[in-house]
Motif scaffolding. Sequence first.
Motif, PDB file in Angstrom:
ATOM      1  N   LYS A 444     -13.141   6.546  -7.837  1.00 13.97           N
ATOM      2  CA  LYS A 444     -12.678   7.088  -9.114  1.00 13.97           C
ATOM      3  C   LYS A 444     -11.795   6.061  -9.812  1.00 13.97           C
ATOM      4  CE  LYS A 444      -8.530   9.550  -7.611  1.00 13.97           C
ATOM      5  NZ  LYS A 444      -7.436   9.622  -8.532  1.00 13.97           N
ATOM      6  N   ASN A 446      -8.509   5.123 -11.839  1.00 13.63           N
ATOM      7  CA  ASN A 446      -7.150   5.637 -12.048  1.00 13.63           C
ATOM      8  C   ASN A 446      -6.761   5.518 -13.511  1.00 13.63           C
ATOM      9  OD1 ASN A 446      -7.007   5.894  -9.252  1.00 13.63           O
ATOM     10  ND2 ASN A 446      -6.197   3.814  -9.036  1.00 13.63           N
ATOM     11  N   ASN A 448      -4.465   3.864 -14.776  1.00 13.58           N
ATOM     12  CA  ASN A 448      -4.140   2.500 -15.188  1.00 13.58           C
ATOM     13  C   ASN A 448      -5.345   1.553 -15.144  1.00 13.58           C
ATOM     14  OD1 ASN A 448      -4.493   2.201 -12.475  1.00 13.58           O
ATOM     15  ND2 ASN A 448      -2.434   1.440 -12.026  1.00 13.58           N
ATOM     16  N   SER A 450      -7.309   0.836 -12.611  1.00 15.17           N
ATOM     17  CA  SER A 450      -7.712   0.380 -11.279  1.00 15.17           C
ATOM     18  C   SER A 450      -8.602   1.434 -10.611  1.00 15.17           C
ATOM     19  CB  SER A 450      -6.473   0.117 -10.432  1.00 15.17           C
ATOM     20  OG  SER A 450      -5.744   1.315 -10.285  1.00 15.17           O
TER      21      SER A 450
END
Lengths: 481, 245
Positions: A444, A446, A448, A450
Amino acid sequence: MSTDNTTQPESFGENSRRALTNPLLQRALTIATVKATSARSVAVTHVGPANWEQLRDRAHAIKKHTIENLDFYLEKFAGNVERLGGKVYWAQTADDACKYVAELAQRRGVQEIVKSKSMMSEEIGLNHALEDAGIKPIETDLGEYIVQLANERPSHINMPAIHKTRSDVADLFAEKLGVERTEEIAEMTALARRVLRARFAEAQMGVTGVNYAIADTGTIVLVENEGNIRLTTSLPRIHVAIMGIEKVIPNLQDLDVFLLLLSRSASGQKMCSYVSLLTGARSSQDEEGPDEFHVVLVDNGRVEMLSDKQLRESLYCIRCGACLNVCPVYRKIGGHAYGWVYPGPIGAVLTPQMIGLDRATSLPFASSLCGACGDVCPVKIKLPDMLLHLRQRINDNGHIKTKARKRDRLERLSFKFWAMAMKTSRRYRYVACFGRLVQALIRKRNANGSVSLRVPQWSDTRDFPPLARRSFREQWRDRSH
Amino acid sequence: MKVSIFITCLVDQLYPQVGMAMANLLTRLRVEVTFNEEQTCCGQPAFNSGYHPEARSVAEQMLRLFARELESTDYIVAPSGSCVTMIRKYPELFADNAELKLQAEYVRQRLYELSHFLVEVLGVEDVGSEFEGRVTYHDSCHLLRELGVSRPPRKLINAVRGVEFVELDDAEVCCGFGGTFSVKHPEISAAIAAEKVACIERSRADAVVACDASCLMQIGGMLSRKGSAIRTLHLAELLASPVSK
């Protein structure tokens, strides 16, 4: 056991989740444990780390020697108590101990008993037994008094009401004592003192625990800060002291070592406000003191613990509570989550031995094995090793039925598979390859930008990094070629 | 000097850059580095979860591998205090087998965690690296309490040019990882990590350094979830960072 039976060791998961979502409890725990641990560190620095280590080694050696010769020292202690006019009762079980105290009270026509703080009385469920026999026990330690009013169980070995804030106590006093609500600590303590002093004045019988029992002299030693133990042992005409059989030490010189360690470990104090050494019943020359002095020596599973080489050291515990204060897990969930009398790391070791491994399978796993408990233990009990040993014992006893039986079977299977996979580097590489293939399914993005993996039991609270595109060994191979 | 490196399974699969950094760093310090590809895992996950037969079967092949490695190298070095602690328990794990126990005791004497090895064996504090920023350090539990190593990593960090070192509040308090504890009791584990992260944020560091990838996974996982800009760095990565002129 105390009257609060809402928690059990086997509902540790639920208990701890409840604690974690209680912001008042979180605050109360942080304040108390941080204060106690920093005070302890300061005290140890004053003694000097090298001296402190020597004291710990000495205490460990004394306990080891005494526990290994327990029959000798117990008989010596009991003989001396009797010689000095005291009565000794050997209680094999919790019921035996409770029955002795209750029957003694009934025989003497006692309806109300003043009690000082005693973990042993919690362990054997004395208050409950007394109430069943129509006798009213009154806790006189302020923390214990609060806990008793709230119909709860202490959540710490020596700070029983650590889970309560000032405001909680104000509410409790207003409700139970019918007074105007105040949050002023001085007013609240003065109130408790007024109520309790009246009980002391009337009481016919006082029950205490024992910190140390001196074999050489038949003396019992009690350590406290509030002075209520002094009153409990001097005002009523009958004093009953209940103690686990492991509390005996050979002589008064040995006591010195423990007094230096105990209060510093518990609260950072150089010395507790009151240290009472009580030897025998009141003699004809004594001006005051109780007419009758009884010592109840409680086994309640300790002889069996003694025969267990791997866990025997848990009998060395002097109930200072330092391992609780420093434990990152205890600091987050408090004592009630452990579901029985003794919380924290020492509780996780004692409880399975006292109530049965099958009734406390969660507790030995309730630790990150950080080792802080073992480091602060004043008698050097190897708590992390014991937790590890208990984990092994639980797994080795396949017949133990735990609440999470299905999950346990899955775990056992996973480790069997893990061991097979890790046995050769070829299998290890295959598993890693497989992991890299399937991780696409649980990737998945994130917030931000990443990438992380959705891993059960982890990703609800933290991000989990993806497996590296190329492992170290692959990169290494490239480098060498 | 010849060193055989033990790359823990976590580093191998999740943080290979840590292993590469360690290898490069040692090479830079004129150590001859070898890596035996037959290695897998030290056995700690099973051992700490109470599955000793499983732990033993994995540990035995690792022990034999390390003993073989030491026939041609001087030391075994690993970027983890936790895994080194586990291997140091092998004599106890194989207490009932005289041959393995003897081997385990020999391996134990020649086995080092990276920071300990650099400072104690190589006698190096300044490895000549450079990093611009404020750096704090988290003590990993096993490194600190089982191996008694707390000064070496601090000395090494302090010697890095450009680093402004700041001590972390409660640096020696656990991050809450604890191996399988982190998934058995995820809520407690995360609550402990949240305390750690709060201390890290209070330090106003640009990067938090530790000597164990497992702690960094826990701390990093929490920082990342919070969207924090603070980086997690293994000591090896910090020390391998651009060499100053």
